[in-house]
Scaffold this active site. Structure first.
Site, PDB file in Angstrom:
ATOM      1  CD  GLU A   1      -3.000  -0.922   0.034  1.00 62.93           C
ATOM      2  OE1 GLU A   1      -3.206   0.205  -0.467  1.00 62.93           O
ATOM      3  OE2 GLU A   1      -3.582  -1.946  -0.370  1.00 62.93           O
TER       4      GLU A   1
ATOM      5  CG  ASN B   1      -0.693   5.452  -0.878  1.00 58.99           C
ATOM      6  OD1 ASN B   1      -1.598   5.084  -1.625  1.00 58.99           O
ATOM      7  ND2 ASN B   1      -0.881   5.620   0.416  1.00 58.99           N
TER       8      ASN B   1
ATOM      9  NE  ARG C   1      -5.301   3.365  -6.700  1.00 60.39           N
ATOM     10  CZ  ARG C   1      -4.743   2.206  -6.974  1.00 60.39           C
ATOM     11  NH1 ARG C   1      -4.812   1.723  -8.186  1.00 60.39           N
ATOM     12  NH2 ARG C   1      -4.117   1.527  -6.061  1.00 60.39           N
TER      13      ARG C   1
END
Length: 159
Positions: free
Chosen positions: A46, A50, A116
């Site tokens: 994650e 990002n 997203r």
């Protein structure tokens, strides 16, 4: 005993799995359970995603930060162990986050056109024991995560 490793790679989506697995391999010295290892891999995934999507922009979307186009967009990971604690720091020098509190709200995304989910920080927080985010617009973001691993002993299937 304290141990550390540094990793640097281009901000490309195909490098996300490399980062996730490299950190997991480093954490193996702490003898994590499969669940702990899965948590670490998910949180790293994650954080790196990002950096790729929000820090520099994705090349396949045709919207890149100029640093990516010039091959200068790098993601930096520092892993440190001390006792049964794993600390993972993931840093980019991309566009940064103007409002960290807002960015950390579940379901918030600054890129809704990319479909997203806005759950990246929520997953990092759920799967790691501590999460710290520092960011300066125009200078980048640093995510630091800590996981305290259980003191488990290998058990033989023969016992």
């Amino acid at each position: 005993m304290k141990n550390s490793a540094n990793i640097k790679f281009l901000s490309l989506s195909q490098n996300e799995s490399f980062a996730r697995n490299a950190v997991a391999a480093f954490a193996l010295c702490l003898n994590p359970s499969l669940g702990e290892l899965s948590d670490i891999k998910t949180a790293v995934s994650e954080a790196v995603t990002n950096c790729i999507i929000h820090g520099y922009g994705m090349p396949e979307e045709g919207r890149l930060d100029s640093r990516l186009a010039e091959g200068n967009s790098r993601i930096y990971i520092t892993c440190t162990t001390k006792g049964k604690e794993l600390q993972v720091e993931i840093r980019d020098y991309g566009v940064g986050i103007a409002d960290i509190k807002k960015a950390m709200e579940p379901l918030y995304t600054s890129k809704p056109e990319l479909e997203r989910s806005g759950m990246g920080f929520a997953f990092m927080e759920a799967f790691m024991d501590q999460l710290f985010v520092e960011s300066t617009p125009g200078k980048g973001t640093c995510v630091r995560m800590i996981k305290n691993l259980a003191d488990t002993k290998m058990q033989s299937v023969w016992e």
